[in-house]
Design a protein around this motif. Sequence first.
Motif, PDB file in Angstrom:
ATOM      1  N   ARG A  10      18.020  70.073 -15.816  1.00  0.00           N
ATOM      2  CA  ARG A  10      17.227  69.929 -17.046  1.00  0.00           C
ATOM      3  C   ARG A  10      18.117  69.978 -18.280  1.00  0.00           C
ATOM      4  O   ARG A  10      17.941  69.215 -19.221  1.00  0.00           O
ATOM      5  CB  ARG A  10      16.162  71.031 -17.111  1.00  0.00           C
ATOM      6  N   ARG A  11      19.097  70.875 -18.292  1.00  0.00           N
ATOM      7  CA  ARG A  11      20.010  70.976 -19.433  1.00  0.00           C
ATOM      8  C   ARG A  11      20.835  69.715 -19.581  1.00  0.00           C
ATOM      9  O   ARG A  11      21.081  69.230 -20.686  1.00  0.00           O
ATOM     10  CB  ARG A  11      20.931  72.185 -19.257  1.00  0.00           C
ATOM     11  N   LEU A  12      21.298  69.188 -18.436  1.00  0.00           N
ATOM     12  CA  LEU A  12      22.104  67.970 -18.466  1.00  0.00           C
ATOM     13  C   LEU A  12      21.299  66.795 -18.996  1.00  0.00           C
ATOM     14  O   LEU A  12      21.779  66.011 -19.823  1.00  0.00           O
ATOM     15  CB  LEU A  12      22.620  67.669 -17.048  1.00  0.00           C
ATOM     16  N   VAL A  13      20.049  66.661 -18.546  1.00  0.00           N
ATOM     17  CA  VAL A  13      19.183  65.575 -19.015  1.00  0.00           C
ATOM     18  C   VAL A  13      18.937  65.696 -20.512  1.00  0.00           C
ATOM     19  O   VAL A  13      18.990  64.715 -21.253  1.00  0.00           O
ATOM     20  CB  VAL A  13      17.843  65.577 -18.242  1.00  0.00           C
ATOM     21  N   ALA A  14      18.683  66.934 -20.966  1.00  0.00           N
ATOM     22  CA  ALA A  14      18.440  67.154 -22.401  1.00  0.00           C
ATOM     23  C   ALA A  14      19.664  66.777 -23.219  1.00  0.00           C
ATOM     24  O   ALA A  14      19.563  66.147 -24.277  1.00  0.00           O
ATOM     25  CB  ALA A  14      18.058  68.611 -22.654  1.00  0.00           C
ATOM     26  N   LEU A  15      20.844  67.164 -22.713  1.00  0.00           N
ATOM     27  CA  LEU A  15      22.084  66.845 -23.415  1.00  0.00           C
ATOM     28  C   LEU A  15      22.312  65.350 -23.472  1.00  0.00           C
ATOM     29  O   LEU A  15      22.680  64.797 -24.524  1.00  0.00           O
ATOM     30  CB  LEU A  15      23.258  67.533 -22.718  1.00  0.00           C
ATOM     31  N   LEU A  16      22.077  64.663 -22.373  1.00  0.00           N
ATOM     32  CA  LEU A  16      22.248  63.214 -22.340  1.00  0.00           C
ATOM     33  C   LEU A  16      21.282  62.518 -23.294  1.00  0.00           C
ATOM     34  O   LEU A  16      21.623  61.519 -23.934  1.00  0.00           O
ATOM     35  CB  LEU A  16      22.042  62.696 -20.908  1.00  0.00           C
ATOM     36  N   CYS A  17      20.071  63.031 -23.421  1.00  0.00           N
ATOM     37  CA  CYS A  17      19.091  62.443 -24.343  1.00  0.00           C
ATOM     38  C   CYS A  17      19.557  62.578 -25.782  1.00  0.00           C
ATOM     39  O   CYS A  17      19.400  61.660 -26.593  1.00  0.00           O
ATOM     40  CB  CYS A  17      17.726  63.113 -24.185  1.00  0.00           C
ATOM     41  N   LEU A  18      20.135  63.723 -26.104  1.00  0.00           N
ATOM     42  CA  LEU A  18      20.637  63.933 -27.463  1.00  0.00           C
ATOM     43  C   LEU A  18      21.767  62.976 -27.782  1.00  0.00           C
ATOM     44  O   LEU A  18      21.839  62.403 -28.878  1.00  0.00           O
ATOM     45  CB  LEU A  18      21.123  65.380 -27.627  1.00  0.00           C
ATOM     46  N   VAL A  19      22.668  62.786 -26.808  1.00  0.00           N
ATOM     47  CA  VAL A  19      23.804  61.886 -27.012  1.00  0.00           C
ATOM     48  C   VAL A  19      23.336  60.448 -27.113  1.00  0.00           C
ATOM     49  O   VAL A  19      23.829  59.660 -27.931  1.00  0.00           O
ATOM     50  CB  VAL A  19      24.825  62.039 -25.862  1.00  0.00           C
ATOM     51  N   ALA A  20      22.347  60.090 -26.322  1.00  0.00           N
ATOM     52  CA  ALA A  20      21.904  58.693 -26.264  1.00  0.00           C
ATOM     53  C   ALA A  20      21.113  58.286 -27.489  1.00  0.00           C
ATOM     54  O   ALA A  20      21.079  57.114 -27.855  1.00  0.00           O
ATOM     55  CB  ALA A  20      21.044  58.483 -25.012  1.00  0.00           C
ATOM     56  N   ALA A  21      20.450  59.240 -28.164  1.00  0.00           N
ATOM     57  CA  ALA A  21      19.577  58.868 -29.286  1.00  0.00           C
ATOM     58  C   ALA A  21      19.805  59.743 -30.500  1.00  0.00           C
ATOM     59  O   ALA A  21      18.895  60.387 -31.001  1.00  0.00           O
ATOM     60  CB  ALA A  21      18.119  58.966 -28.839  1.00  0.00           C
ATOM     61  N   PRO A  22      21.036  59.789 -31.035  1.00  0.00           N
ATOM     62  CA  PRO A  22      21.303  60.637 -32.193  1.00  0.00           C
ATOM     63  C   PRO A  22      20.538  60.189 -33.423  1.00  0.00           C
ATOM     64  O   PRO A  22      20.186  60.989 -34.272  1.00  0.00           O
ATOM     65  CB  PRO A  22      22.817  60.476 -32.394  1.00  0.00           C
ATOM     66  N   ALA A  23      20.244  58.881 -33.553  1.00  0.00           N
ATOM     67  CA  ALA A  23      19.586  58.369 -34.752  1.00  0.00           C
ATOM     68  C   ALA A  23      18.204  58.971 -34.934  1.00  0.00           C
ATOM     69  O   ALA A  23      17.689  59.063 -36.035  1.00  0.00           O
ATOM     70  CB  ALA A  23      19.484  56.845 -34.679  1.00  0.00           C
ATOM     71  N   ALA A  24      17.589  59.389 -33.837  1.00  0.00           N
ATOM     72  CA  ALA A  24      16.241  59.938 -33.926  1.00  0.00           C
ATOM     73  C   ALA A  24      16.227  61.276 -34.651  1.00  0.00           C
ATOM     74  O   ALA A  24      15.182  61.728 -35.105  1.00  0.00           O
ATOM     75  CB  ALA A  24      15.659  60.103 -32.526  1.00  0.00           C
ATOM     76  N   PHE A  25      17.392  61.925 -34.755  1.00  0.00           N
ATOM     77  CA  PHE A  25      17.448  63.249 -35.363  1.00  0.00           C
ATOM     78  C   PHE A  25      18.268  63.251 -36.652  1.00  0.00           C
ATOM     79  O   PHE A  25      18.257  64.234 -37.379  1.00  0.00           O
ATOM     80  CB  PHE A  25      18.062  64.250 -34.365  1.00  0.00           C
ATOM     81  N   ALA A  26      18.945  62.154 -36.956  1.00  0.00           N
ATOM     82  CA  ALA A  26      19.800  62.104 -38.146  1.00  0.00           C
ATOM     83  C   ALA A  26      18.970  61.957 -39.406  1.00  0.00           C
ATOM     84  O   ALA A  26      17.886  61.365 -39.396  1.00  0.00           O
ATOM     85  CB  ALA A  26      20.780  60.934 -38.035  1.00  0.00           C
ATOM     86  N   ASP A  27      19.475  62.508 -40.500  1.00  0.00           N
ATOM     87  CA  ASP A  27      18.825  62.325 -41.794  1.00  0.00           C
ATOM     88  C   ASP A  27      19.025  60.894 -42.287  1.00  0.00           C
ATOM     89  O   ASP A  27      20.024  60.239 -41.974  1.00  0.00           O
ATOM     90  CB  ASP A  27      19.429  63.278 -42.830  1.00  0.00           C
ATOM     91  N   ILE A  28      18.069  60.423 -43.084  1.00  0.00           N
ATOM     92  CA  ILE A  28      18.210  59.153 -43.792  1.00  0.00           C
ATOM     93  C   ILE A  28      18.802  59.481 -45.160  1.00  0.00           C
ATOM     94  O   ILE A  28      18.152  60.147 -45.971  1.00  0.00           O
ATOM     95  CB  ILE A  28      16.846  58.449 -43.959  1.00  0.00           C
ATOM     96  N   VAL A  29      20.013  59.046 -45.400  1.00  0.00           N
ATOM     97  CA  VAL A  29      20.702  59.397 -46.641  1.00  0.00           C
ATOM     98  C   VAL A  29      20.370  58.377 -47.733  1.00  0.00           C
ATOM     99  O   VAL A  29      20.512  57.174 -47.535  1.00  0.00           O
ATOM    100  CB  VAL A  29      22.226  59.464 -46.438  1.00  0.00           C
ATOM    101  N   ILE A  30      19.914  58.856 -48.877  1.00  0.00           N
ATOM    102  CA  ILE A  30      19.673  58.039 -50.062  1.00  0.00           C
ATOM    103  C   ILE A  30      20.633  58.514 -51.138  1.00  0.00           C
ATOM    104  O   ILE A  30      20.699  59.711 -51.439  1.00  0.00           O
ATOM    105  CB  ILE A  30      18.223  58.164 -50.564  1.00  0.00           C
TER     106      ILE A  30
END
Length: 373
Positions: A10-30
């Motif tokens: 479960r930890r490995l899957v969670a880590l892989l999800c974070l690596v695969a989709a960083p844009a989903a958590f990144a701020d939108i910089v203005i």
Amino acid sequence: MTSAIPRITRRLVALLCLVAAPAAFADIVIGQVAPFTGPQAVTGKAMRAGAKLWLDEVNARGGIRGQKIKYVFRDDAQKPEETVRLVKEMIEQENPAAMIGTVGTSNLEALKQDGVLEKTRVSMFGAVSGATSIITARNMYPVKASYREEVERLFKQLGEMGRTKVGVVYQDDGLGRDALAGAQASAKTYGITLVAQSGYARNTTEVSNAVAEMVKQAPDVIFLAATTAAAIEFTSRYQAAGGRAGLFGMSIIDVQALLTKLGPDRARGFAFSVVLPTDDRQDREVVREYLRLRQNSKDTELSSRSLEGFIAARALTKAIERTASPTAANITETMDRGFETDVGGHRLTFGKGQTPSRYVDFAVLGNGGRLVR
């Protein structure tokens, strides 16, 4: 031993999800590069406060598709070379999805000439200029009518009122010269004589020569193609010199700042063009929303000019919502394709070389500083 395997998986899957989709958590910089010191600081601060008011609200609602907005800014003191340098620095260091609210025709023209926005595919929302050179520039999107539209409507009204002797005080740069050219063309159309034309140096309040010229030529009306600080200085000195012409200012002047500085008695009769809904127009949803949020804000930089920053930020978030992913290139592609939007009773049309709005109205400061239409 076997019970530990699912936990590791479960930890490995969670880590892989974070690596695969960083844009989903990144701020939108203005990003914003504007004057927060110097003669035009009042405009830069007002634009920032208005934009921040809306962007903070978007974040309070959970952001855009779960992504929060990070708002960063730099002070260019309205020096064009600093504008270019700081925009390049910000793009390199902060990787903004878009820029917002740079103030001044000369500053925006410097960015246009350098080509940094085109090269990096970054769009500028709420560019604070109505000059033809900016309206037609790639990657720059004002949220109001052009200076030419504003001036043409003013001179038409003066002609209808029979006030045909006009003096022009203008800032000697791209802003003022564009407005002056519009005044010269409109004067011919509406039978108006320009009895005096006097410029003052950009980014200063050196208006002594303009005051002397206007007192000497005694026009019926003086058209101020001037920024806020210079307009206040001219009005003060002109009145002290005994000048009696009616004063018409462009929409770029912060009327609240003029009223505060001169007081209601000396400001009475000052007329100005309006190219955005004002905060007394509560029939418009964008104004009601602005007033509601402003009432709950402790930001002392909010002023009558802040509604422009608020509208620019709303237009920007509308554009972001139209993109699958809020990258600079995707937002610029959306703007290049062009679209119409309503930000709450103020319609905007975006596209290459497209004038975003043709809304122009007029108002005057009456007794006690009351706004009269």
